[in-house]
Design a protein around this motif. Structure first.
Motif, PDB file in Angstrom:
ATOM      1  N   ASP A 407       7.677  -2.904   7.960  1.00 21.42           N
ATOM      2  CA  ASP A 407       8.300  -3.698   9.027  1.00 21.42           C
ATOM      3  C   ASP A 407       7.680  -5.083   9.124  1.00 21.42           C
ATOM      4  O   ASP A 407       8.312  -6.022   9.612  1.00 21.42           O
ATOM      5  CB  ASP A 407       8.160  -2.969  10.376  1.00 21.42           C
ATOM      6  CG  ASP A 407       8.978  -1.686  10.401  1.00 21.42           C
ATOM      7  OD1 ASP A 407      10.067  -1.666   9.797  1.00 21.42           O
ATOM      8  OD2 ASP A 407       8.518  -0.697  11.001  1.00 21.42           O
ATOM      9  N   GLU A 408       6.433  -5.222   8.675  1.00 23.77           N
ATOM     10  CA  GLU A 408       5.763  -6.515   8.670  1.00 23.77           C
ATOM     11  C   GLU A 408       4.847  -6.594   7.467  1.00 23.77           C
ATOM     12  O   GLU A 408       4.520  -5.583   6.839  1.00 23.77           O
ATOM     13  CB  GLU A 408       4.961  -6.725   9.957  1.00 23.77           C
ATOM     14  CG  GLU A 408       3.905  -5.667  10.209  1.00 23.77           C
ATOM     15  CD  GLU A 408       3.164  -5.882  11.520  1.00 23.77           C
ATOM     16  OE1 GLU A 408       2.098  -5.253  11.683  1.00 23.77           O
ATOM     17  OE2 GLU A 408       3.647  -6.666  12.370  1.00 23.77           O
ATOM     18  N   ALA A 409       4.462  -7.796   7.151  1.00 28.22           N
ATOM     19  CA  ALA A 409       3.589  -7.990   5.990  1.00 28.22           C
ATOM     20  C   ALA A 409       2.264  -7.272   6.212  1.00 28.22           C
ATOM     21  O   ALA A 409       1.810  -7.127   7.361  1.00 28.22           O
ATOM     22  CB  ALA A 409       3.341  -9.482   5.769  1.00 28.22           C
ATOM     23  N   PRO A 410       1.646  -6.782   5.128  1.00 25.74           N
ATOM     24  CA  PRO A 410       0.349  -6.108   5.289  1.00 25.74           C
ATOM     25  C   PRO A 410      -0.627  -6.990   6.044  1.00 25.74           C
ATOM     26  O   PRO A 410      -0.772  -8.177   5.736  1.00 25.74           O
ATOM     27  CB  PRO A 410      -0.109  -5.891   3.841  1.00 25.74           C
ATOM     28  CG  PRO A 410       1.139  -5.905   3.031  1.00 25.74           C
ATOM     29  CD  PRO A 410       2.064  -6.862   3.722  1.00 25.74           C
ATOM     30  N   LYS A 411      -1.287  -6.417   7.060  1.00 26.42           N
ATOM     31  CA  LYS A 411      -2.203  -7.225   7.874  1.00 26.42           C
ATOM     32  C   LYS A 411      -3.362  -7.744   7.040  1.00 26.42           C
ATOM     33  O   LYS A 411      -3.738  -8.907   7.131  1.00 26.42           O
ATOM     34  CB  LYS A 411      -2.714  -6.403   9.062  1.00 26.42           C
ATOM     35  CG  LYS A 411      -1.698  -6.218  10.173  1.00 26.42           C
ATOM     36  CD  LYS A 411      -2.327  -5.533  11.371  1.00 26.42           C
ATOM     37  CE  LYS A 411      -1.408  -5.583  12.586  1.00 26.42           C
ATOM     38  NZ  LYS A 411      -0.075  -5.051  12.317  1.00 26.42           N
ATOM     39  N   LYS A 412      -3.943  -6.881   6.230  1.00 26.17           N
ATOM     40  CA  LYS A 412      -5.073  -7.272   5.388  1.00 26.17           C
ATOM     41  C   LYS A 412      -4.709  -6.979   3.934  1.00 26.17           C
ATOM     42  O   LYS A 412      -4.627  -5.832   3.528  1.00 26.17           O
ATOM     43  CB  LYS A 412      -6.341  -6.516   5.776  1.00 26.17           C
ATOM     44  CG  LYS A 412      -6.824  -6.819   7.197  1.00 26.17           C
ATOM     45  CD  LYS A 412      -8.050  -5.995   7.540  1.00 26.17           C
ATOM     46  CE  LYS A 412      -8.513  -6.292   8.972  1.00 26.17           C
ATOM     47  NZ  LYS A 412      -9.702  -5.468   9.346  1.00 26.17           N
ATOM     48  N   LEU A 432       3.536 -15.576   4.983  1.00 27.45           N
ATOM     49  CA  LEU A 432       4.404 -14.615   5.666  1.00 27.45           C
ATOM     50  C   LEU A 432       3.640 -13.726   6.642  1.00 27.45           C
ATOM     51  O   LEU A 432       4.194 -12.743   7.141  1.00 27.45           O
ATOM     52  CB  LEU A 432       5.140 -13.755   4.632  1.00 27.45           C
ATOM     53  CG  LEU A 432       6.185 -14.494   3.792  1.00 27.45           C
ATOM     54  CD1 LEU A 432       6.736 -13.598   2.693  1.00 27.45           C
ATOM     55  CD2 LEU A 432       7.317 -15.031   4.658  1.00 27.45           C
ATOM     56  N   GLY A 433       2.382 -14.060   6.886  1.00 30.43           N
ATOM     57  CA  GLY A 433       1.664 -13.392   7.960  1.00 30.43           C
ATOM     58  C   GLY A 433       0.506 -12.510   7.574  1.00 30.43           C
ATOM     59  O   GLY A 433      -0.198 -11.996   8.456  1.00 30.43           O
ATOM     60  N   SER A 434       0.258 -12.296   6.296  1.00 30.95           N
ATOM     61  CA  SER A 434      -0.867 -11.456   5.890  1.00 30.95           C
ATOM     62  C   SER A 434      -2.175 -12.240   5.947  1.00 30.95           C
ATOM     63  O   SER A 434      -2.193 -13.458   5.712  1.00 30.95           O
ATOM     64  CB  SER A 434      -0.669 -10.935   4.459  1.00 30.95           C
ATOM     65  OG  SER A 434       0.416 -10.045   4.373  1.00 30.95           O
ATOM     66  N   TYR A 499      -9.213  -3.723   3.456  1.00 30.18           N
ATOM     67  CA  TYR A 499      -7.837  -4.086   3.162  1.00 30.18           C
ATOM     68  C   TYR A 499      -6.885  -2.953   3.550  1.00 30.18           C
ATOM     69  O   TYR A 499      -7.281  -1.787   3.645  1.00 30.18           O
ATOM     70  CB  TYR A 499      -7.658  -4.421   1.679  1.00 30.18           C
ATOM     71  CG  TYR A 499      -7.896  -3.266   0.731  1.00 30.18           C
ATOM     72  CD1 TYR A 499      -6.859  -2.402   0.382  1.00 30.18           C
ATOM     73  CD2 TYR A 499      -9.143  -3.053   0.163  1.00 30.18           C
ATOM     74  CE1 TYR A 499      -7.065  -1.348  -0.494  1.00 30.18           C
ATOM     75  CE2 TYR A 499      -9.355  -2.007  -0.717  1.00 30.18           C
ATOM     76  CZ  TYR A 499      -8.316  -1.149  -1.045  1.00 30.18           C
ATOM     77  OH  TYR A 499      -8.524  -0.105  -1.898  1.00 30.18           O
ATOM     78  N   ASP A 500      -5.643  -3.369   3.774  1.00 23.81           N
ATOM     79  CA  ASP A 500      -4.569  -2.389   3.949  1.00 23.81           C
ATOM     80  C   ASP A 500      -3.835  -2.161   2.636  1.00 23.81           C
ATOM     81  O   ASP A 500      -3.410  -1.052   2.340  1.00 23.81           O
ATOM     82  CB  ASP A 500      -3.580  -2.874   5.016  1.00 23.81           C
ATOM     83  CG  ASP A 500      -4.230  -3.007   6.380  1.00 23.81           C
ATOM     84  OD1 ASP A 500      -4.925  -2.068   6.802  1.00 23.81           O
ATOM     85  OD2 ASP A 500      -4.059  -4.067   7.008  1.00 23.81           O
ATOM     86  N   GLU A 501      -3.669  -3.250   1.884  1.00 19.15           N
ATOM     87  CA  GLU A 501      -3.026  -3.158   0.575  1.00 19.15           C
ATOM     88  C   GLU A 501      -3.844  -3.949  -0.440  1.00 19.15           C
ATOM     89  O   GLU A 501      -4.347  -5.030  -0.140  1.00 19.15           O
ATOM     90  CB  GLU A 501      -1.597  -3.711   0.608  1.00 19.15           C
ATOM     91  CG  GLU A 501      -0.616  -2.913   1.442  1.00 19.15           C
ATOM     92  CD  GLU A 501      -0.252  -1.563   0.829  1.00 19.15           C
ATOM     93  OE1 GLU A 501      -0.600  -1.328  -0.355  1.00 19.15           O
ATOM     94  OE2 GLU A 501       0.382  -0.762   1.530  1.00 19.15           O
TER      95      GLU A 501
END
Length: 717
Positions: A407-412, A432-434, A499-501
């Motif tokens: 739903d949104e770019a990976p935070k980290k 894009l927000g990451s 990291y998230d991704e």
């Protein structure tokens, strides 16, 4: 430089003395005949002294490229007889020729290499493979002036020992003819009488013999390569192509265009990595990210700064829609209509002419073809870090599917790798927000570019919010309390980065397994090993695209596809060596970085005497209107010449601007030609013309301008 000048001075003095004392008159047929009685008397009194003096004189005359070598060869026969004369003339001429060769190399090679680096590199490459054969042929045919051969070969990279022994053997036949004629000196009326047309033709045929022998050896090599296989008497196809990426598509298209019967095998999506995972989706997300950044900095355009409102899911949906919109260009339907037989399945070589296809629908098909082209591409390389498989990761191939579900770019987001792919995606997802951390083991990102370009890219990504960690080595991945970490080492200190991704972008490796290459013994060393015609071990099996290298670009794969098709279908008539001289590449960060030919570091490494011409885009009207003045054009040229050795463009639309320089380099056009070409105003392309103008301004003829100033002053009275 002083040593070279001193050597030239000595040679000039010796040559001057040679002509001042009329020694050249002795080295004529009339002079030799008139002096033979006196020479014979000297020989009877001091045979060793005459023999040694003659040898030394012959060496000096040959080394200094003085006229009279042919007369001295006659004199050797007249003075010493056939055996001794042949011995002294053969060795003296070869020693003298080698000295002339070495002097030419010392005085001329570096200068010529600086002025014509690409041409000399190409000549050196040819000499390395066939130099001995070419030299032997030239030595056997007396039509070619030997002194000129000595000087020209000195400019090449042929080894001195090779030059010596090939010259010794190659000149032996001609030396024998002249020495033998010298034993009958009184009967010789002119030098032209010694070399009849029949004799020259005989030498020429003898010179061609090594190439004929080489061709025969190649035939035997082919037979040895194919000895364990039975060649079909008839073939189902003229060509089979495995892989429908850029290389395979172009190869099959060209084959169909010339009415060959061609089958294209592809198990996955048509269009290969570029359409489905690489160029197309990455450029789509780059565009969305750039628009978001422009909204964020609206003040640059007289607007208000605003936080861009967008749905990450819709951004990713657009990426997939772009892929779908481009897909018909590479579709099964289109290529079928073009005349290509497209088969969906996995192709594997059973022998040099037979391919087994495991069809996607579960069946099996076997086809034979006179020519087979392997164009299976490459896949992202995943470093074998401990824990990486357990914690999970994405690559440039898999992120589009996985991120489409978010739903949104990976935070980290951690991006592993500082090359073009890593930089493009790091900047885009940061916009894009990451929260993006980019890890690079080298001391800088985009290591293949100039230092200032790497620095420029570093600043651009940092401004976009990317945290760049250079000189950081990834050690392992760990999961603790539901959180993921990558552990890196910097200055002997371990650092944990959450990291998230994790996006792996550390390069791509050729797809080599599962196509029967190993079973057929086709050599692979990270890529398929081919010759300059893209032939593998088997001359009828070619390879093209990322599986070959050396450049993993879509446009290079397409370029190779042409050569694979033409050489595969018409190689029995004419083969073409792949031309890698003018290869452009672009990294689509913002601003873009595009390059063709040499950059400054390349010029330094090659020892080229170069100069740099720069144009800053802050001087370009169109860049000012677009509020995009960051960047420059950097042109590498030889000192004092407008020939383009290489260009780097850093700006918006750099990938488009570089095309004019690519065309110029391909066709040998210099900066003066670009300057004399009309460019529309106001456009980005004007930057190319202004760069050429900067070169012209730096090379303005000051003396002529001063004279013109005086002329105009006089005209005013």
């Amino acid at each position: 430089m002083i040593k070279k000048l001193f050597l030239i001075l000595i040679a000039a003095v010796v040559i001057g003395m040679f002509f001042h004392f009329n020694l050249h008159q002795l080295l004529t047929l009339e002079g030799l005949k008139g002096s033979m009685e006196q020479f014979n008397q000297y020989k009877e009194q001091s045979p060793l002294l005459v023999f040694g003096g003659f040898f030394l004189l012959y060496v000096v005359v040959t080394a200094l490229s003085l006229p009279g070598a042919a007369i001295l060869t006659l004199a050797a026969g007249a003075l010493f007889g056939l055996v001794e004369g042949l011995l002294v003339a053969s060795f003296a001429s070869t020693v003298g020729a080698t000295l002339a060769f070495l002097v030419s190399r010392y005085l001329l090679r570096d200068t010529i290499k600086q002025r014509f680096p690409e041409r000399l590199d190409a000549i050196d490459a040819g000499v390395e493979k066939e130099g001995g054969f070419y030299l032997f042929t030239l030595r056997l045919v007396p039509v070619f002036p030997f002194f000129l051969i000595n000087l020209l070969m000195g400019v090449t990279a042929i080894k001195a020992w090779t030059f010596y022994w090939v010259s010794q053997v190659g000149m032996l036949a001609g030396t024998f003819v002249f020495v033998n004629a010298g034993t009958q000196l009184a009967q010789i009326e002119s030098l032209s009488g010694i070399l009849s047309l029949d004799l020259i033709l005989s030498f020429a045929l003898l010179g061609v013999f090594p190439f004929i022998a080489k061709g025969i050896l190649n035939v035997f090599k082919k037979r040895r390569v194919y000895k364990n296989y039975t060649k079909p008497k008839k073939f189902d196809r003229n060509m089979i192509v495995i892989g429908a990426g850029a290389g395979g598509l172009v190869t099959s298209y060209i084959a169909a265009a010339v009415k060959a019967k061609v089958t294209l095998i592809e198990a996955g999506e048509m269009g290969g990595d570029c359409l489905n995972y690489g160029c197309v989706p990455s450029k789509a997300v780059i565009k969305s990210a750039k628009i978001a950044e422009q909204i964020r900095h609206g003040e640059h355009y007289g607007l208000e700064n605003m936080a861009p409102q967008f749905s990450f899911k819709k951004v990713m949906a657009r990426v997939h829609q772009v892929i779908a919109d481009v897909a018909p260009h590479d579709s099964v339907e289109r290529y079928t209509n073009l005349g290509v037989d497209v088969v969906k399945g996995y192709g594997k070589l059973l022998d040099p002419w037979t391919v087994e296809i495991k069809l996607n629908d579960g069946g099996t098909q076997t086809l034979t073809a006179r020519t087979i082209v392997i164009a299976t591409g490459a896949r992202p390389f995943v470093p074998p870090l401990p824990g990486i498989e357990e914690t999970g990761y994405v690559t440039s191939d898999t992120l589009w599917t996985k991120f489409a579900e978010l739903d949104e770019a990976p935070k980290k987001l951690v991006v592993l790798g500082g090359g073009p792919i890593g930089c493009e995606l790091a900047q885009s997802f940061a916009r894009l927000g990451s929260s993006v951390t980019q890890i690079e083991m080298s001391e800088r990102i985009m290591i293949k570019e100039d230092l200032e370009v790497s620095k420029f890219a570093h600043e651009a990504l940092t401004e976009s919010g990317v945290n760049i960690l250079t000189s950081h080595q990834a050690l392992r991945c760990e999961e603790r309390d539901g959180k993921k970490f990558i552990v890196v080492k910097h200055n002997d200190t371990e650092i944990d980065i959450e990291y998230d991704e994790l996006l792996c972008a550390v390069g791509r490796s050729a797809r080599l397994k599962g196509y029967g290459l190993e079973e057929l013994g086709i050599e692979t060393n990270r890529t398929v090993v081919t010759n300059e015609y893209l032939e593998t071990l088997y001359p009828n099996i070619f390879a093209a695209g990322d599986i070959v290298g050396p450049y993993q670009f879509t446009h290079v794969a397409a370029h190779q596809g042409w050569y694979a098709a033409v050489n595969g279908l018409f190689g029995n008539l004419k083969k073409f060596k792949v031309d890698y001289r003018v290869i452009p590449w672009t990294t689509f960060i913002d601003p873009e970085v595009a390059r063709v030919g040499l950059n400054e570091q390349d010029a330094i490494d090659k020892g080229i005497d170069y100069e740099i011409t720069r144009f800053e885009f802050e001087e370009l009207d169109r860049a000012i209107t677009d509020s995009a003045t960051k960047g420059f054009i950097k042109v590498i040229t030889p000192k004092g010449k407008d020939k383009i050795l290489g260009v780097t463009v850093v700006s918006e639309h750099a990938g488009d601007l570089i095309a004019e320089f690519v065309l110029a380099m391909k066709h040998g056009l210099g900066l003066n030609k670009i300057l004399g070409t009309i460019h529309s105003y106001p456009t980005w392309a004007e930057g190319n013309k202004y760069a050429a103008g900067e070169w012209k301004r730096a090379h303005a003829p000051e003396k002529v301008l001063n004279m013109l100033e005086k002329y105009h002053t006089w005209r005013r009275g």
